[in-house]
Design an enzyme around this catalytic site. Sequence first.
Site, PDB file in Angstrom:
ATOM      1  CB  CYS A  52      -8.641   1.892  -2.939  1.00  0.00           C
ATOM      2  SG  CYS A  52      -7.355   1.643  -1.887  1.00  0.00           S
ATOM      3  CD  GLU A  55     -10.321   2.719   3.499  1.00  0.00           C
ATOM      4  OE1 GLU A  55     -10.539   2.279   2.458  1.00  0.00           O
ATOM      5  OE2 GLU A  55     -10.242   4.047   3.807  1.00  0.00           O
ATOM      6  CG  HIS A  96      -6.674   5.421   1.115  1.00  0.00           C
ATOM      7  ND1 HIS A  96      -7.037   4.930   0.143  1.00  0.00           N
ATOM      8  CD2 HIS A  96      -5.714   6.520   0.876  1.00  0.00           C
ATOM      9  CE1 HIS A  96      -6.387   5.431  -0.732  1.00  0.00           C
ATOM     10  NE2 HIS A  96      -5.462   6.222  -0.464  1.00  0.00           N
TER      11      HIS A  96
END
Length: 358
Positions: free
Chosen positions: A77, A54, A52
Amino acid sequence: MIQHENYMKRCMELAKLGEGKVSPNPLVGAVVLDKEGNLAGEGYHEKYGEAHAEINALNMAGEKACQGILYINLEPCCHYGKTPPCVDRVIESGIKTLVPGMTDPNPRVAGKGIKKIRDAGIEVIENVLNKECRKLNEIFIKSITRKKPFIAIKTASTMDGKIATSTAKSKWITSESAREEVHRLRNKYDAIITGSATVIADNPALTCRLRQGRNPVRVIIDSKLITPENSMVYQDEQTQVIIATSENSTGKYPCRVEFLKCPLINDKLDLEFLINKLYEKGIYSILIESGAKLNGAFLKQKLVDKVYFFLAPKIMGDKNAISSFEGLITETPERCIKLEFQEVKRFPPDLMIEGYIN
């Protein structure tokens, strides 16, 4: 606050680089500043199933993330999916402040990630450019909350709303620069829907011609199987083609073509049944590129979220020319289908207006 907005805009710019590659996941970009406020890392969600945004940004920043700021357009998440929970890595990085543009509408997250980060003693500054962040992921928001595909219509017309002459000639109403934008839209959406009349009249390929772009699934509404099997839309062996047809229709098409049998309502395919079946097949966004009758049918049944109006500075002036929409009976102007215009873009000499259905 201006600094926060500027870095959030950069997150959204990065996120858009994932268009056509991350569906059904959202578009996400991230920026990391070190404790001195200098850029330390940035990244975006590059491909479905991979790291992802980040994580990519924190990997670039390394130890510089400690006591720094992480900007991200969507809440990190906090559950296991294709990858481990991102909140754990965010906490381990030692950042001092998290700035998420919006909470994740996925019920598995929905604020739980932000809470876990706050509980770890990290400052959280929420809702920076929230409206813009939500628009960026309007497809994801609808698919995850309503379990239906996001549907947009694309039209290219003259100023008097004509998409073709009375002899069905439509090439080309808009300019090459406008047509390039259409290919960017095709890259963005999971599928294109068109009708048999459009296939017969224009013989379109309905491919995305962007470099490294993604061809969308082509869905042809052909209740009587009248489209020629040698049509261009059926020739690309690398891209899925679905023919939506009636339950009792029969025909011979290339073996790679999938048939989706649909019930009829008033001798027309049940469009709501169709889009629900497409959602079950993992199609979460649909771009309609068709003629006036199918455009009007989708609008009449209130299945459309958005319309892209490409307008050429031309007037056809022919009452027999083909309009953008048909089949809508409106007794007074007050009863028209109403739209909210949000953005106007220029593709000289043409315009593109985004309209949302109210």
